[in-house]
Scaffold this motif. Structure first.
Motif, PDB file in Angstrom:
ATOM      1  N   PHE A   1      33.943  34.982 -27.902  1.00  0.00           N
ATOM      2  CA  PHE A   1      32.720  34.216 -27.656  1.00  0.00           C
ATOM      3  C   PHE A   1      32.229  34.331 -26.221  1.00  0.00           C
ATOM      4  O   PHE A   1      31.068  34.090 -25.936  1.00  0.00           O
ATOM      5  CB  PHE A   1      32.936  32.736 -27.995  1.00  0.00           C
ATOM      6  CG  PHE A   1      32.909  32.451 -29.468  1.00  0.00           C
ATOM      7  CD1 PHE A   1      31.815  32.809 -30.236  1.00  0.00           C
ATOM      8  CD2 PHE A   1      33.970  31.815 -30.097  1.00  0.00           C
ATOM      9  CE1 PHE A   1      31.778  32.541 -31.598  1.00  0.00           C
ATOM     10  CE2 PHE A   1      33.950  31.552 -31.450  1.00  0.00           C
ATOM     11  CZ  PHE A   1      32.853  31.918 -32.204  1.00  0.00           C
TER      12      PHE A   1
ATOM     13  N   THR B   1      32.711  29.745 -23.234  1.00  0.00           N
ATOM     14  CA  THR B   1      32.957  29.047 -24.492  1.00  0.00           C
ATOM     15  C   THR B   1      34.427  28.707 -24.652  1.00  0.00           C
ATOM     16  O   THR B   1      35.293  29.570 -24.517  1.00  0.00           O
ATOM     17  CB  THR B   1      32.516  29.912 -25.687  1.00  0.00           C
ATOM     18  OG1 THR B   1      31.134  30.236 -25.548  1.00  0.00           O
ATOM     19  CG2 THR B   1      32.735  29.175 -26.994  1.00  0.00           C
TER      20      THR B   1
ATOM     21  N   ARG C   1      29.158  40.005 -38.207  1.00  0.00           N
ATOM     22  CA  ARG C   1      28.942  39.192 -37.000  1.00  0.00           C
ATOM     23  C   ARG C   1      27.534  39.325 -36.432  1.00  0.00           C
ATOM     24  O   ARG C   1      27.025  38.403 -35.800  1.00  0.00           O
ATOM     25  CB  ARG C   1      29.937  39.610 -35.912  1.00  0.00           C
ATOM     26  CG  ARG C   1      31.390  39.489 -36.277  1.00  0.00           C
ATOM     27  CD  ARG C   1      32.227  39.702 -35.038  1.00  0.00           C
ATOM     28  NE  ARG C   1      33.559  40.200 -35.345  1.00  0.00           N
ATOM     29  CZ  ARG C   1      34.477  40.436 -34.436  1.00  0.00           C
ATOM     30  NH1 ARG C   1      34.208  40.237 -33.163  1.00  0.00           N
ATOM     31  NH2 ARG C   1      35.667  40.896 -34.778  1.00  0.00           N
TER      32      ARG C   1
END
Length: 682
Positions: free
Chosen positions: A120, A124, A390
């Motif tokens: 991430f 994050t 993704r």
């Protein structure tokens, strides 16, 4: 980040409940105790260190088939998303991500999910919520049902139980988790076996026992995943949801969250990670589970309850966004298992997402929007992503959205099958006070859930759906007869089974235009609507139709609103009408339904690939052919070129039984288009 106020009311001694690990080697009386789900409590926010059971590690692993030397290596090394050992600039937890069962179905999928979580970026720090691996929940339920018909000695050989053990042992081997995690896993598998033995002996599987039974799926998957992160250098701790303070009522198999207690206890559990007083780590939390407020027993939040766990965590910690990772590219315009042309929806409101979930969409738990909508003032977004893709943008669900964006009148169409339609007519005079109150009082006393309602002065029509709990099921005749008896002296009642609710999630400010198109399609397809309801939500129009018409109706309505791109295809008009001559009907439907200014046909004998129909409302015999018992056929002619010339058309070339090109007069004159550029397959 937002901070929500905590109530000063205490929830009793020990805010964090723990399911007992005791009794793993006890006698039969302790198995019965396990069925009652004994819980050990600990002070709020305090985590009890996990104790490995005193197993003889090496010998036990040999017995269960572990050979670590043969385990597959992870595909690549991982690193913490916050950037390694320097924790001085580590941000607090700022994201919750949930992965469903298909996303963690195998060891390889767990590795992929770990790569997502650790990728991430440095800004994050996530909490991870996991479902059970693959079909584990279904296998657990099957094992419970099979145990009722098995002898205690044969429980260990139940097929479903063997599959569960094999899956998790193989996963542990491939992930190369540490010995302590293997022992923890084996302890849980032993408890699971003992619980099934108890079910076999007692010949009873209560809702409370069901919740204890299915809890093993999430408890196993989260331990393995957290251990995999640690084995690859990423700090991680596993938490059972009852430990972090998810408190519910004691409605087993479909418990409701006690929000006041739950939100405060979750905040207390993760306070150190939020203020930086604890070293950073990735918490891995069981979805789906809670602790009964009165009994202290394990409860479950209903099918898909891990979504609710995710939004609960986000709301408690005041986050801006949580992410629910599935195996599809977001919320879709319809069920892709039924409609091939279903496509992702980019934006939804909480209200729209809730309606979708209640009326058939399985991508989200029906109550998962509640924490975001009611306990963050709508400030937290919920994003649905695809763990298999993704790069897909997914669907962002928020408090509001601009309904003028895009041209679609309808956001999504969903189907809920196997509902029962009940008609209730008052036996008293018009205007009888309290009639509706009495109707719903009876449904409450019978424990039946009402979905869609349509009312008049003296009658009510509504649909029932019993599949609100963990085990989906049909209404049984005894329940319906009991309901009919309860209305004796109050109203005349009747029921009909085998119906579906077709829900259009849409902008109901344009309901006239939407319904005009809907009923034009339904009239063309000879589908009768048994009941219609437009609720107070202002985002859903529900139609009740017969089950045997539901699939076809869903497809043609989806085609009408999402797949025509401004031009209606002949394929839509003729779809489903191939069982006899219907030339007059189809000519009429064609002339009424299709409005474009040119005609291009690419026809395969026996079927249609694409058709655009001219504004002059007449049937072009040569180009369109005729309807027969086998569908649309090209009309044969001994002099096709001369026939075409006489009508002002160019000759249609035929190769191997396929019409390649068709030209007809149109207001813009003759035109010709290439097959490869302009034909569409359906």
């Amino acid at each position: 980040m937002r901070r929500l106020p905590c109530s000063n009311r205490q929830s009793g001694p020990g805010a964090c409940a723990r399911s007992s690990n005791a009794g793993s080697r006890r006698a039969l009386q302790d198995v019965v105790v396990m069925l009652r789900t004994s819980v050990v409590r600990a002070p709020r926010g305090e985590r009890r260190p996990r104790q490995s059971p005193p197993l003889q590690h090496a010998a036990h692993r040999r017995r269960v088939g572990f050979v670590r030397a043969s385990a597959a290596s992870p595909p690549s090394s991982l690193s913490p998303p916050w950037g390694g050992s320097d924790t001085s600039v580590t941000p607090p937890i700022n994201l919750v991500v949930k992965f469903g069962g298909s996303s963690v179905a195998t060891a390889e999928r767990m590795m992929e999910v770990a790569d997502i979580v650790c990728g991430f970026g440095s800004a994050t720090v996530p909490i991870v919520v996991l479902s059970a691996m693959g079909k584990t929940t279904n296998l657990l339920l099957q094992a419970g049902a099979d145990a009722l018909h098995a002898s205690p000695k044969s429980v260990g050989s139940l097929h479903a139980l063997r599959e569960i053990k094999e899956l998790h042992r193989e996963t542990a081997e491939r992930l190369k988790v540490d010995d302590a995690t293997v022992d923890d896993m084996e302890s849980l598998l032993l408890q699971l076996t003992q619980l099934l033995v108890g079910i076999s002996i007692m010949q009873d599987l209560t809702p409370r026992a069901k919740d204890s039974l299915v809890s093993f799926g999430e408890r196993l998957s989260t331990r393995l995943f957290s251990a995999y992160l640690r084995a690859n250098g990423v700090p991680s701790t596993q938490y059972d949801a009852p430990e972090i303070g998810v408190v519910t009522n004691d409605n087993f198999t479909n418990a409701d969250v006690e929000y006041e207690d739950t939100l405060c206890q979750i905040r207390a559990t993760f306070a150190g990670l939020m203020d930086g007083s604890r070293p950073p780590e990735i918490p891995v939390v069981t979805g789906f589970l809670g602790r009964g407020k009165t009994t202290g027993a394990i409860t479950t939040l209903g099918r898909g309850g891990s979504d609710l766990t995710c939004t609960l965590l986000g709301a408690a910690l005041g986050l801006d966004e949580v992410q629910v990772w599935k195996d599809v590219d977001g919320v879709l315009t319809s069920d892709p298992r039924i409609v091939d042309g279903a496509r992702p929806v980019t934006r939804l409101t909480f209200e729209e997402a809730t309606e979708l979930a209640f009326f058939g969409a399985t991508v989200l738990h029906p109550l998962s929007m509640q924490p975001a909508a009611e306990y963050t003032d709508g400030a937290m977004g919920v994003r649905v992503k695809n763990s298999y893709n993704r790069s897909a943008a997914g669907t962002l669900i928020s408090k509001t959205r601009d309904l003028t964006e895009g041209e679609d009148l309808v956001t999504s169409i969903v189907l809920k099958r196997n509902v029962t339609l009940v008609d209730i007519v008052s036996t008293r005079m018009l205007g009888q006070i309290g009639f509706l109150a009495k109707v719903f009082e009876i449904f409450n006393s019978e424990g039946l859930s009402v979905d869609v309602v349509a009312t008049s002065e003296v009658s009510v029509s509504l649909t029932l759906d019993p599949a609100k709990t963990l085990w989906e099921r049909d209404l049984i005749d005894e329940e319906l007869e009991s309901l009919m008896a309860a209305f004796k002296g109050v109203a005349k009642t009747s029921y009909r089974r085998g119906y579906s609710i077709l829900s259009l999630i849409c902008n109901v400010d344009k309901s006239s235009e939407i319904l005009e198109r809907v009923f034009r399609v339904l009239g063309r397809e000879s589908v009768n609507v048994q009941m219609m309801s437009q609720g107070a939500s202002k985002s859903n129009i529900a139609l009740i139709i017969r089950d045997d018409e539901a699939t076809h109706t869903l497809r043609v309505l989806h085609h009408e609103f999402f797949e025509t791109d401004g031009a209606v295809t002949l394929n839509t008009v003729l779809q489903g009408v191939t069982d006899g001559p219907h030339e007059d009907k189809e000519r009429h439907a064609l002339s009424e339904a299709l409005h474009v200014d040119r005609l291009l046909l690419v026809v395969i004998l026996g079927g249609i690939r694409d058709a655009l129909v001219p504004e002059p409302r007449r049937w072009h015999d040569k180009a369109c052919g005729e309807v027969g018992d086998k569908g649309l056929q090209a009309r044969q002619s001994s002099h096709p070129a001369e026939d075409a010339k006489a009508r002002g058309e160019r000759h249609t070339d035929r190769k191997d039984g396929i019409i390649q090109t068709a030209l007809v007069p149109s207001p813009g004159g003759l035109f010709q288009q290439d097959f490869a550029q302009h034909s569409k397959s359906f």
